[in-house]
Motif scaffolding. Structure first.
Motif, short mmCIF file in Angstrom:
data_model
loop_
_atom_site.label_atom_id
_atom_site.label_comp_id
_atom_site.label_asym_id
_atom_site.label_seq_id
_atom_site.Cartn_x
_atom_site.Cartn_y
_atom_site.Cartn_z
N TYR A 1 1.08 -7.79 -13.22
CA TYR A 1 1.74 -7.37 -11.98
C TYR A 1 0.88 -7.72 -10.77
O TYR A 1 1.39 -8.20 -9.75
CB TYR A 1 2.01 -5.87 -12.05
CG TYR A 1 2.75 -5.28 -10.87
CD1 TYR A 1 4.07 -5.61 -10.63
CD2 TYR A 1 2.13 -4.38 -10.01
CE1 TYR A 1 4.77 -5.06 -9.56
CE2 TYR A 1 2.81 -3.82 -8.95
CZ TYR A 1 4.13 -4.16 -8.73
OH TYR A 1 4.81 -3.62 -7.67
N LEU B 1 1.27 -9.91 -7.08
CA LEU B 1 0.93 -9.35 -5.77
C LEU B 1 -0.05 -10.26 -5.02
O LEU B 1 0.07 -10.45 -3.80
CB LEU B 1 0.31 -7.96 -5.93
CG LEU B 1 1.25 -6.83 -6.38
CD1 LEU B 1 0.47 -5.52 -6.48
CD2 LEU B 1 2.43 -6.68 -5.42
N ASN C 1 7.92 1.26 -10.60
CA ASN C 1 7.57 0.24 -11.58
C ASN C 1 6.25 0.55 -12.27
O ASN C 1 6.08 0.27 -13.47
CB ASN C 1 7.50 -1.15 -10.93
CG ASN C 1 8.86 -1.74 -10.66
OD1 ASN C 1 9.86 -1.26 -11.18
ND2 ASN C 1 8.92 -2.78 -9.85
N TYR D 1 10.37 -0.72 -1.31
CA TYR D 1 9.06 -0.08 -1.24
C TYR D 1 8.83 0.87 -2.41
O TYR D 1 7.76 0.87 -3.03
CB TYR D 1 8.91 0.69 0.08
CG TYR D 1 8.86 -0.20 1.31
CD1 TYR D 1 8.20 -1.42 1.28
CD2 TYR D 1 9.47 0.19 2.50
CE1 TYR D 1 8.16 -2.23 2.40
CE2 TYR D 1 9.43 -0.61 3.63
CZ TYR D 1 8.77 -1.83 3.58
OH TYR D 1 8.72 -2.63 4.69
N SER E 1 7.80 -0.37 -6.06
CA SER E 1 6.40 -0.61 -6.40
C SER E 1 5.76 0.62 -7.05
O SER E 1 4.83 0.49 -7.85
CB SER E 1 5.61 -1.02 -5.16
OG SER E 1 5.62 0.03 -4.20
#
Length: 483
Positions: free
Chosen positions: A52, A56, A305, A299, A302
């Motif tokens: 992940y 990012l 998840n 938002y 994030s």
């Protein structure tokens, strides 16, 4: 002493074997593989987390290039993310097959299955890579990109999509390591890939004295990091762990192993495909509700998840453990560890969801200055209490069902409830009935809890003592001592 034995027998934590000498040599493979659920799960969580983080880092680097670059790559990433997710679930499906064989003590058969799986992943990876490389510009155009955005999107898709073969092989080797209880090795491979990706982005994109290749540099960094991760995984599997791949001597064995792998992998791949499509439909519904709600949804994802990663790691660890135990025929222990893991998963998901909801103001302040977006985000975080525990129960129960051979039921249940209940209900509650984003969250809670109920009912049905004997493979031999 009795309490310690009960904890060991539960299978949640790794415990030392209680057999030595001749008994240890006679026992089947499960005694030599760590099948403690927590011991298998925590490296998977960090592996998912580092994967992940790689995304990012790419987004952060693209933001430093331009908003147009970030937006264009974000659009084509829906394609690459979908493809990579399919390879990942294909690797998990293969891992189920290997774990069952290892649980039966059929190491040679598992080694032949590794070889056949590698061929399948290689062929599929070549086809997908060639498709995305050759038709990158056409695909980017179909996604609505034009002009500068089309150039950015096609450039990224051509390089990252063209390297999908590497991702396919990484997923296959990850499945092999997981089935052998070596989830920490797969975690180290993910860490190494992240380090290479960050270093390559620094040199190719951000370094003032470097080439500063922009979007092409970010895509090349991702491809190079994946190649490095693949080489590291190959070294781990063949040199460090000394796992062997055997080519079946009989072509009929190749066909049999291939059919078995596809039987476990295709349903496992199908459900997330329809889930991803449902998420796209959900995004369009929320976008119709309002821009503030859409931003709040992006938002809060994030945060939710990350909570989902905990449940996913726990379910994957449970799947590996149950795969070994079903191969060994230890049905009583399967019932114990599945019950305890489901309980722990729901509890942890509830605690994390409650913590996120209580910290909603602080979390949203880190994302936005808009009071409207912040208010919607806080509402979404509180709504997590309605569906995140059920989502954890879905993951762990579905993993148990797949591990014992019930691969079709979780997939069909997920598809039918998602598209037959969730999407129509989300639309009706949010737009015609005017509940806006709250309507979508209510529909999600109904969807998750209904699926959790159906999967739990299915597990209770197939695991009853009267029917559980059908779950054991015909060639399974119960080990003489506990594992």
């Amino acid at each position: 002493m009795a309490s310690i034995r009960r904890v060991c027998d539960s299978g949640i934590f790794e415990c030392p074997s209680r057999v030595t000498g001749e008994a240890e040599r006679e026992i089947s493979v499960p005694s030599k593989v760590n099948i403690g659920v927590f011991s298998l799960s925590w490296p998977i969580f960090f592996q998912l987390g580092f994967t992940y983080c790689m995304g990012l880092i790419d987004v952060w680097a693209l933001g430093h290039i331009s908003d147009a670059a970030a937006g264009s790559v974000g659009s084509v990433n829906t394609v690459t993310t979908f493809v990579l997710m399919m390879f990942s679930f294909m690797g998990q499906g293969g891992s189920l097959v290997y774990a069952r064989m290892l649980g039966q003590g059929e190491t040679r058969k598992a080694e032949q299955c590794y070889f056949v799986a590698a061929i399948l992943h290689l062929v599929l990876g070549v086809v997908v890579s060639a498709t995305l490389f050759l038709w990158a510009e056409d695909i980017a155009g179909l996604l609505g990109l034009k002009g500068e955005h089309l150039s950015y999107g096609a450039s990224f898709l051509r390089i990252v999509g063209g390297s999908c073969l590497l991702h396919s092989l990484v997923a296959m080797l990850g499945g092999v390591m997981a089935a052998n209880g070596r989830t920490r090795a797969a975690m180290f491979a993910a860490i190494f890939t992240n380090v290479v990706n960050a270093a390559a982005i620094g040199v190719l994109v951000l370094l003032p004295a470097g080439p500063r290749w922009g979007v092409r540099g970010v895509a090349l960094s991702t491809a190079l990091a994946t190649a490095a991760g693949l080489l590291f995984s190959v070294w781990l599997v063949f040199r460090r762990l000394r796992i062997r791949f055997r080519r079946p001597a009989d072509p009929r064995q190749v066909r049999a192993h291939g059919a078995l792998l596809l039987a476990f992998s295709l349903p496992t791949m199908l459900e997330p495909a329809f889930w991803q499509a449902a998420q796209i439909a959900t995004t369009r519904i929320i976008a119709a509700v309002g821009e503030d709600e859409l931003a709040a949804r992006m938002y809060t994802l994030s945060v939710t998840n990350m909570i989902g990663m905990v449940s996913s790691a726990l379910s994957q660890g449970l799947q590996i453990a149950v795969g070994h135990l079903i191969g060994a025929g230890d049905l009583d222990r399967i019932r114990r560890i599945s019950r305890l893991t489901r309980w722990w998963g729901v509890t942890v998901a509830f605690v994390l969801a409650l913590a996120a909801a209580l910290s909603g103001s602080w979390i949203m302040a880190g994302f936005t200055d808009s009071p409207e977006v912040a208010e919607a985000g806080r509402l979404l975080l509180w709504c997590g209490l309605l569906y995140l525990p059920a989502s954890s129960l879905i993951m762990t129960t579905a993993s148990t069902l797949r591990a014992v051979g019930q691969v079709n039921y979780p997939a069909l249940t997920g598809i039918l409830v998602l598209w037959g209940v969730f999407i129509p209900l989300a639309y009706a509650l949010s737009l015609p009935l005017g509940l806006a984003i709250l309507g979508v969250m209510i529909a999600m809670a109904v969807d998750e809890n209904l699926r959790a109920l159906l999967l739990t009912a299915r597990w209770r049905y197939v695991s009853t003592p009267r029917r559980a004997g059908r779950l054991v493979p015909e060639t399974a031999e119960v080990p003489p001592v506990g594992v």
